[in-house]
Design a protein around this motif. Structure first.
Motif, PDB file in Angstrom:
ATOM      1  N   SER A 367      34.456  51.859  95.271  1.00  0.00           N
ATOM      2  CA  SER A 367      35.372  50.662  95.191  1.00  0.00           C
ATOM      3  C   SER A 367      34.479  49.457  95.222  1.00  0.00           C
ATOM      4  CB  SER A 367      35.667  50.650  96.672  1.00  0.00           C
ATOM      5  OG  SER A 367      36.910  51.604  96.956  1.00  0.00           O
ATOM      6  N   LEU A 380      41.853  44.005  95.393  1.00  0.00           N
ATOM      7  CA  LEU A 380      41.515  45.295  96.034  1.00  0.00           C
ATOM      8  C   LEU A 380      41.711  45.286  97.610  1.00  0.00           C
ATOM      9  CD1 LEU A 380      38.014  45.604  94.297  1.00  0.00           C
ATOM     10  CD2 LEU A 380      40.005  47.182  93.984  1.00  0.00           C
ATOM     11  N   ASP A 391      45.340  47.142  96.061  1.00  0.00           N
ATOM     12  CA  ASP A 391      44.843  48.755  96.327  1.00  0.00           C
ATOM     13  C   ASP A 391      44.998  48.959  98.047  1.00  0.00           C
ATOM     14  OD1 ASP A 391      43.692  51.075  95.321  1.00  0.00           O
ATOM     15  OD2 ASP A 391      41.744  50.309  96.342  1.00  0.00           O
ATOM     16  N   ASN A 393      42.544  48.170 100.099  1.00  0.00           N
ATOM     17  CA  ASN A 393      41.430  49.113 100.267  1.00  0.00           C
ATOM     18  C   ASN A 393      40.698  48.803 101.735  1.00  0.00           C
ATOM     19  OD1 ASN A 393      38.622  50.066 100.064  1.00  0.00           O
ATOM     20  ND2 ASN A 393      39.077  50.502  97.968  1.00  0.00           N
ATOM     21  N   ASP A 430      35.546  58.268  98.608  1.00  0.00           N
ATOM     22  CA  ASP A 430      36.130  56.908  98.088  1.00  0.00           C
ATOM     23  C   ASP A 430      36.398  57.094  96.679  1.00  0.00           C
ATOM     24  OD1 ASP A 430      36.363  54.404  97.601  1.00  0.00           O
ATOM     25  OD2 ASP A 430      34.607  53.568  97.194  1.00  0.00           O
ATOM     26  N   GLY A 433      40.146  58.078  96.318  1.00  0.00           N
ATOM     27  CA  GLY A 433      41.193  57.086  97.217  1.00  0.00           C
ATOM     28  C   GLY A 433      41.248  57.139  98.637  1.00  0.00           C
ATOM     29  N   SER A 436      41.507  53.665 100.148  1.00  0.00           N
ATOM     30  CA  SER A 436      42.450  52.887  99.445  1.00  0.00           C
ATOM     31  C   SER A 436      44.163  53.326 100.173  1.00  0.00           C
ATOM     32  CB  SER A 436      42.490  53.158  98.047  1.00  0.00           C
ATOM     33  OG  SER A 436      41.573  52.841  97.318  1.00  0.00           O
TER      34      SER A 436
END
Length: 519
Positions: A367, A380, A391, A393, A430, A433, A436
């Motif tokens: 990320s 993000l 995203d 995140n 990570d 995902g 995320s």
């Protein structure tokens, strides 16, 4: 033109000032004038302040509505228009006393004190005329120069003095003098109920390596005080009271509190704050560069929707505390509210080195590596339902960053795992995902750090997120702890009384919610 005094003139002047300064019933002051309010600035010892200055609530005006235990006014319909101060917070007294006692470079700002002779609260006093207006000022000032700016202010014992601004400084000074006289000071709750162990001179002397003789000298240190009259010539009692109250409000409105980020930036005592700001300007993931926008918000504790910052200085301090408090527990004050002692340079360097190593590993997460490709942090950080989508995140939310680093501190220093082994798992998580899509039901963080009903981050889930990260890395090591964690996780995923949403995105009974698979 500067006048040069000969030795005889200097001696005469010195003798004159010595005589003036030793008068117990008056004080050498400088007169000030702002607007319609006159003031008189002088300096007095801390012992004098503790003996003479009272809290505003102790004025005769408030005696029938005064709580003698807490020194606060009882709020009711009669006193609401008379209140001139916020309630005293007695829980602050011990920390203020400790600050004065052990900090070599301690400093209190000046006190703003209202001067009120007895006649001010006696409607039948001769100082009030037939229209109930004062025929003289509450302050009796004898000028010593032709401009009437320097002189003696009458401070006889029958004159009441109360702190209009600086009531908690007064609280600290009174506590210090009591500690010096009796050797101990009880700790209080906000409402002056005794709590915890008492603060003692022996404890301060031993813990902070301070000589008792030097502690006793504190009572003779001097603080600046500005005196203003409770009543001005021509004022009615009501007008005077409103003027004093107005000054108090204005003093507080003009004083802007430092943000948490600014406090971290300026803090020279807290080892975590020092390490955090040094990390912010030295680590490649955080420091400013011509190749990308600034990545640290230095002032605010939060990141605005469109900010390009990665984190905040306050979050970095929280991360430093969450990670370094294991090897350096003494960086934290022994009790809440007390000021920590600054770590020595060698320890600070070691702590910073450990933080840099940690952030070297954090920078390897997929990320964060996206930042090297020019992807902006809002893309993000934003949730999918926000404008232009994102995203969602966890690693780009300060609360998520703090939760992760707190977990890493526990894994490294309590479970004794290596950062290399931990991040081998985290990179895999990570890449799949795992950090995320927080706003999707399939995310581990849905209901934990993301509130689906309010569609926003919920800080209250930070500790649960920390425990979940530890579980992802170590798995089940304690059956009871695992059951407790599953119960908390199920509660976080519960949408209604008998409906929860599992990691597949399906509605199930809360009892059917299971913890995620370990990495």
């Amino acid at each position: 033109m500067i006048t040069v005094l000969n030795l005889t003139d200097q001696s005469t002047l010195s003798q004159l000032f010595d005589d003036l300064l030793t008068q117990s019933q008056s004080l050498l002051v400088q007169k000030t004038q702002m607007g319609s309010t006159e003031g008189y600035i002088g300096s007095v010892t801390l012992e004098w302040v503790a003996q003479r200055v009272q809290f505003a609530t102790e004025l005769p005006l408030f005696q029938h509505k005064f709580d003698p235990k807490t020194h606060n006014i009882i709020r009711d319909a009669e006193t609401i228009e008379q209140l001139q101060q916020r309630p005293l917070d007695w829980s602050r007294q011990a920390s203020l006393v400790q600050y004065l006692a052990v900090r070599r470079h301690h400093k209190f700002p000046s006190l703003l004190v209202v001067l009120s002779p007895r006649w001010c609260d006696r409607p039948d006093a001769v100082e009030w005329d037939k229209h109930q207006q004062a025929t003289q000022s509450a302050a009796t000032f004898t000028p010593l120069d032709s401009a009437a700016t320097t002189g003696l202010l009458n401070l006889e014992d029958n004159i009441s003095l109360f702190a209009l601004d600086g009531q908690h400084r007064l609280l600290g000074i009174q506590g210090l003098i009591k500690l010096l006289r009796t050797g101990r000071l009880d700790r209080y709750s906000k409402t002056k109920k005794i709590t915890g162990t008492a603060l003692t001179l022996d404890e301060l002397s031993q813990t902070y390596d301070v000589e008792r003789d030097s502690l006793q000298q504190l009572s003779q240190e001097k603080i600046a005080v500005e005196f203003i009259p409770a009543v001005l010539t021509g004022e009615t009692h009501e007008a005077a009271k409103r003027r004093v109250r107005s000054i108090f409000v204005h003093v507080n409105l003009m004083a802007e509190r430092l943000s948490k980020g600014q406090l971290t930036l300026l803090n020279e005592d807290n080892g975590f704050a020092i390490a955090a700001r040094q990390l912010a300007v030295s680590h490649p993931l955080l420091k400013e560069s011509a190749n990308h926008p600034p990545r640290v918000n230095w002032d605010s504790a939060t990141i605005s929707a469109n900010s390009t910052a990665l984190t905040t200085l306050q979050a970095l301090e929280d991360m430093a505390c969450g990670y370094l408090s294991y090897p350096y527990p003494h960086w934290q004050p022994s009790e809440k509210g007390l000021i920590p002692l600054r770590p020595d340079a060698e320890e600070l360097d070691a702590g910073l080195s450990q933080l840099k190593t940690l952030f070297d590993h954090l920078a390897t997460l997929p990320s964060y590596r996206q930042l090297e490709d020019g992807i902006m942090t809002p893309d993000l950080r934003h949730f999918s339902h926000e404008k232009d989508g994102g995203d969602g995140n966890l690693l780009f939310r300060p609360v998520g960053q703090v939760a992760l680093v707190q977990a890493l501190g526990s894994l490294v220093y309590q479970s004794h795992l290596s950062l290399a082994d931990i991040f081998q798992k985290l990179r895999r998580f990570d890449a799949g995902g795992g950090f995320s899509g927080m706003d999707y039901p399939q995310s581990l963080w849905y209901g934990v750090l993301y509130n689906p009903s309010k569609q926003r981050i919920q800080v209250s889930g930070k500790n649960l997120a920390t425990q979940l990260i530890i579980y992802l890395i170590t798995g089940s090591t304690d059956e009871f702890a695992t059951i407790k964690l599953r119960t908390q996780f199920a509660k976080a995923r519960t949408l209604a009384e008998d409906q929860a949403i599992n990691l597949a995105g399906n509605l199930v009974s809360p009892k059917e919610i299971q913890l995620p698979k370990t990495i």
